[in-house]
Design a protein around this motif. Sequence first.
Motif, PDB file in Angstrom:
ATOM      1  N   ARG A 279       0.836  -1.204   0.000  1.00 32.89           N
ATOM      2  CA  ARG A 279       0.000   0.000   0.000  1.00 32.89           C
ATOM      3  C   ARG A 279       0.871   1.253   0.000  1.00 32.89           C
ATOM      4  O   ARG A 279       0.589   2.223  -0.699  1.00 32.89           O
ATOM      5  N   PHE A 280       1.941   1.202   0.797  1.00 26.23           N
ATOM      6  CA  PHE A 280       2.863   2.324   0.900  1.00 26.23           C
ATOM      7  C   PHE A 280       3.510   2.627  -0.452  1.00 26.23           C
ATOM      8  O   PHE A 280       3.640   3.787  -0.858  1.00 26.23           O
ATOM      9  N   GLY A 281       3.903   1.566  -1.168  1.00 25.27           N
ATOM     10  CA  GLY A 281       4.525   1.740  -2.476  1.00 25.27           C
ATOM     11  C   GLY A 281       3.586   2.349  -3.504  1.00 25.27           C
ATOM     12  O   GLY A 281       4.011   3.110  -4.380  1.00 25.27           O
ATOM     13  N   LYS A 282       2.299   2.029  -3.385  1.00 21.11           N
ATOM     14  CA  LYS A 282       1.306   2.529  -4.349  1.00 21.11           C
ATOM     15  C   LYS A 282       0.839   3.955  -4.042  1.00 21.11           C
ATOM     16  O   LYS A 282       0.433   4.677  -4.946  1.00 21.11           O
ATOM     17  N   THR A 283       0.847   4.323  -2.768  1.00 24.08           N
ATOM     18  CA  THR A 283       0.238   5.597  -2.373  1.00 24.08           C
ATOM     19  C   THR A 283       1.248   6.681  -2.001  1.00 24.08           C
ATOM     20  O   THR A 283       0.857   7.800  -1.685  1.00 24.08           O
TER      21      THR A 283
END
Length: 344
Positions: free
Chosen positions: A43-47
């Motif tokens: 999620r961190f990588g996408k957002t």
Amino acid sequence: MKKTLLIAACMLLASDVWASGRDYVSIVGSSTVYPFATTVAERFGKTSSFKTPKIESTGSGGGMKLFCAGTAIDTPDITNASRRIKKSEYDSCMKNGVKEIVEVKVGYDGIVLANSKKAPRFKLSKKDIYLALARTVPDPKGSKTFVDNPYTTWKEVNASLPDTKIEVMGPPPTSGTRDAFDELAMQGGCKTFPWVKAMKKTDKEQFKAVCQALREDGPYIEAGENDNLIIQKLEANPDSLGIFGFSYLDQNADKIQGSIVDGVEPSFDKISDGSYSISRSLYMYVKKSHVGVVPGLEEYLAEFTSDRAWGEEGYLAEKGLIPMPEEERTQVGKAVNELIPLQM
């Protein structure tokens, strides 16, 4: 003035060296914490504008060795653990220059003994678990001595259990799940014998030796750190049991079922309220010296400790993490935000 400028230049140079060497967060450790850390990382990588952290499932013990090896760029920023850091590991960190470690308690988890839904659900006591898996057990004839474990079927352990061969797949000694299972389940079952329980006060080392040593004659099978592989093997052999964290049961509830232990099923609510007895805390350990140097490390920690992630309604609860009460989350979150080093 020149000295101050020189120090500042060296710090910037060090930062540039780090940035040129690694521009992502490096995480190792517990296979139990792995799915939670991975969910946050994805999620961190996408957002965010940062790269997705890279995570290795090495087991709690293996992760601690890598984490405590030093502070260089080729050492991890975070290690996950399904039990608290040991004093010996903390001392190793200090010896190797990892002087400031931030402890992050992330939530709770239950240890389950699960089997395929193709077979009946097991109803076990901690005493049953101990007698089935201990290397040596109290003499079945009643003398206050230990003998090599003679039990080959569950029915021999307890007449109410199935007449099937004892076959349990579980984690190796490097695993935090193994540490917690030894302490909570094996010692718990061992202490049901009053004369053995008394031994804990008179000879603690001997007590641990007889209560925690798992058998090596076949019924207990070390299955590595890959809990998904255990689940596949349970499907292939419905008579076998597997030991792993609750999240793997939760995510594979269509295939496997958790054994009832001492009358309580392993469920989110029963682990949360403390009535399921084989449960423990989960942790992350962070190198303070890497925060502000490794891109995204501080921000990853902020995401993990946000209400949307580890809160009662957070996305990690959907993955099987048992959240801490709000007051405890606030306290841990403050320690993370202020990067307060662990003192042991």
